[in-house]
Design an enzyme around this catalytic site. Structure first.
Site, mmCIF file in Angstrom:
data_model
loop_
_atom_site.group_PDB
_atom_site.id
_atom_site.type_symbol
_atom_site.label_atom_id
_atom_site.label_comp_id
_atom_site.label_asym_id
_atom_site.label_seq_id
_atom_site.Cartn_x
_atom_site.Cartn_y
_atom_site.Cartn_z
ATOM 1 N N LYS A 173 -45.007 77.379 9.360
ATOM 2 C CA LYS A 173 -44.548 76.581 8.212
ATOM 3 C C LYS A 173 -43.438 77.293 7.449
ATOM 4 O O LYS A 173 -42.446 76.671 7.051
ATOM 5 C CB LYS A 173 -45.710 76.311 7.245
ATOM 6 C CG LYS A 173 -46.683 75.254 7.714
ATOM 7 C CD LYS A 173 -47.674 74.996 6.593
ATOM 8 C CE LYS A 173 -48.792 74.088 7.027
ATOM 9 N NZ LYS A 173 -49.773 73.879 5.940
ATOM 10 N N HIS B 213 -61.119 84.249 2.757
ATOM 11 C CA HIS B 213 -62.062 83.320 3.404
ATOM 12 C C HIS B 213 -63.445 83.402 2.781
ATOM 13 O O HIS B 213 -63.820 84.418 2.188
ATOM 14 C CB HIS B 213 -62.125 83.540 4.916
ATOM 15 C CG HIS B 213 -62.208 84.986 5.349
ATOM 16 N ND1 HIS B 213 -63.353 85.723 5.252
ATOM 17 C CD2 HIS B 213 -61.269 85.806 5.873
ATOM 18 C CE1 HIS B 213 -63.134 86.940 5.721
ATOM 19 N NE2 HIS B 213 -61.860 87.020 6.087
#
Ligand SMILES: CC(C)(COP(=O)(O)OP(=O)(O)OC[C@H]1O[C@@H](n2cnc3c(N)ncnc32)[C@H](O)[C@@H]1OP(=O)(O)O)[C@@H](O)C(=O)NCCC(=O)NCCS
Length: 114
Positions: A54, A102
């Site tokens: 990206k 995470h």
């Protein structure tokens, strides 16, 4: 340039070893296997790969060629291989910074390319 990604950990629950080996490098798999929650770590690496694509807006980049390693403090970085150097050069960039987080359900990563 910046890229961000978030993924559900459950996405990787039923992946086979072959599936993991297609996307993750040996060192990434070795690192993750040190932990009980292996897929949480792999999911974070996956987010780095998506975020790198990206940040550069380049879907031709091979995920298996983006390798996440860690310094002595545990800070992650993208291995500066010839492949990565060539990709950065192609985009007139020289430096990459990454950050990963995470939990039980999600992993996320941010990639900054300068
Ligand atoms: C490193 C630390 C910031 C990680 O935060 P966390 O909330 O435990 O875990 P997160 O899920 O947000 O982040 C985990 C990721 O942080 C990254 N990380 C680990 N050490 C890092 C460091 N020194 N610098 C930057 N990133 C680091 C790793 O990529 C890791 O994921 P990975 O192992 O799968 O690659 C934290 O454990 C830590 O050591 N903090 C130091 C300060 C402290 O201990 N405070 C306690 C006050 S009570």
């Amino acid at each position: 340039m910046i890229g961000i990604d978030i993924e559900k950990i459950s996405r990787f629950e039923n992946w086979t070893d072959e599936g993991f080996k297609r996307i993750f490098t040996e060192k990434e798999l070795e690192y993750a296997c040190e932990f009980e929650n292996k897929i949480e770590h792999l999911c974070g690496f996956y987010c780095v790969k998506e975020s790198f694509v990206k940040a550069l807006d380049d879907t031709g980049i091979h995920f298996s060629q983006i390798e996440v390693l860690h310094n002595e403090n545990g800070k992650p970085y993208i291995n500066n291989t010839r492949y990565i150097q060539s990709i950065l050069k192609e985009h007139f960039k020289s430096r990459v910074e990454i950050s990963i987080s995470h939990c039980k359900d999600y992993a996320t990563a941010v990639v900054l390319v300068e």
